[in-house]
Design a protein around this motif. Sequence first.
Motif, PDB file in Angstrom:
ATOM      1  N   HIS A 187       0.738  -1.393  -0.084  1.00  0.00           N
ATOM      2  CA  HIS A 187      -0.008  -0.030   0.040  1.00  0.00           C
ATOM      3  C   HIS A 187       0.814   1.136  -0.116  1.00  0.00           C
ATOM      4  O   HIS A 187       1.746   1.319  -0.928  1.00  0.00           O
ATOM      5  N   HIS A 188       0.588   2.084   0.875  1.00  0.00           N
ATOM      6  CA  HIS A 188       1.451   3.647   1.070  1.00  0.00           C
ATOM      7  C   HIS A 188       2.841   3.230   1.388  1.00  0.00           C
ATOM      8  O   HIS A 188       3.620   4.359   1.135  1.00  0.00           O
ATOM      9  N   TYR A 189       3.353   2.297   1.736  1.00  0.00           N
ATOM     10  CA  TYR A 189       4.681   2.212   2.061  1.00  0.00           C
ATOM     11  C   TYR A 189       5.441   1.657   0.558  1.00  0.00           C
ATOM     12  O   TYR A 189       6.658   1.465   0.590  1.00  0.00           O
ATOM     13  N   SER A 190       4.603   1.358  -0.430  1.00  0.00           N
ATOM     14  CA  SER A 190       5.408   1.144  -1.665  1.00  0.00           C
ATOM     15  C   SER A 190       6.541   1.883  -2.113  1.00  0.00           C
ATOM     16  O   SER A 190       7.615   1.390  -2.490  1.00  0.00           O
ATOM     17  N   GLY A 191       6.322   3.492  -2.083  1.00  0.00           N
ATOM     18  CA  GLY A 191       7.160   4.237  -2.358  1.00  0.00           C
ATOM     19  C   GLY A 191       8.511   4.160  -1.659  1.00  0.00           C
ATOM     20  O   GLY A 191       9.496   4.457  -2.240  1.00  0.00           O
ATOM     21  N   VAL A 192       8.320   3.887  -0.380  1.00  0.00           N
ATOM     22  CA  VAL A 192       9.553   3.766   0.420  1.00  0.00           C
ATOM     23  C   VAL A 192      10.227   2.768   0.447  1.00  0.00           C
ATOM     24  O   VAL A 192      11.528   2.865   0.156  1.00  0.00           O
ATOM     25  N   ILE A 193       9.653   1.502   0.020  1.00  0.00           N
ATOM     26  CA  ILE A 193      10.322   0.315  -0.447  1.00  0.00           C
ATOM     27  C   ILE A 193      11.187   0.499  -1.935  1.00  0.00           C
ATOM     28  O   ILE A 193      12.438   0.209  -1.906  1.00  0.00           O
ATOM     29  N   VAL A 194      10.467   1.338  -2.631  1.00  0.00           N
ATOM     30  CA  VAL A 194      11.089   1.440  -3.962  1.00  0.00           C
ATOM     31  C   VAL A 194      12.248   2.413  -4.035  1.00  0.00           C
ATOM     32  O   VAL A 194      13.482   1.936  -4.609  1.00  0.00           O
TER      33      VAL A 194
END
Length: 198
Positions: free
Chosen positions: A70-77
């Motif tokens: 979810h909204h953690y996807s950007g942090v992971i990328v």
Amino acid sequence: MNYLAHIYLSENLPLVSIGNFIADGIRGKSYTNYPKPIQTGILLHRHIDSYTDSHATVKQSTKKLHANYHHYSGVIVDIFYDHFLAKNWGSYCDIPLDIYAQNFYNLLEDQYDILPERTQNMLPYIKQGNWLVSYASLDGIAQVLSGMNRRTRFKSNMDQSITELQEYYSEFENEFTSFFEDLRQTSHQKLKSLLTNI
């Protein structure tokens, strides 16, 4: 982008790189409390983050993760992309990564008094874990993701995203390579503008 990219995009300007490194913890206009070169780094960091979040290629990367994170996807990328920068470091910088990282740790120690308390507290862990170098290996990235998961009180499940990194490894790497060329160009232009106008 994560720490390594922000430092790299500061183009070997020491205080700019410190500003770029500490910027996540500097809110609103409080950046004006710092010397001009650090202000430049903070503003450059904000530009990099804004550009990254809106870039079509980055959205391709985050799309692979949305269903599970979810909204953690950007942090992971951001973390994945730092892995590819570290892994392919020789394509971007003539200074070996271990030496580059040690030089930056030394810079943080030399400028310790100007660092925010949060960064001062992080510094021993950054050095002990050799964070910037650790990004180059999958084991290092797994440790970073595990640490990030702990910081979210285990709500993000970011530690499990190493599975997607391995599954879509070539796709993520190709997306990083394409995006990073665009980012280098816009970052260079923004830095030039900031150095002229701030």
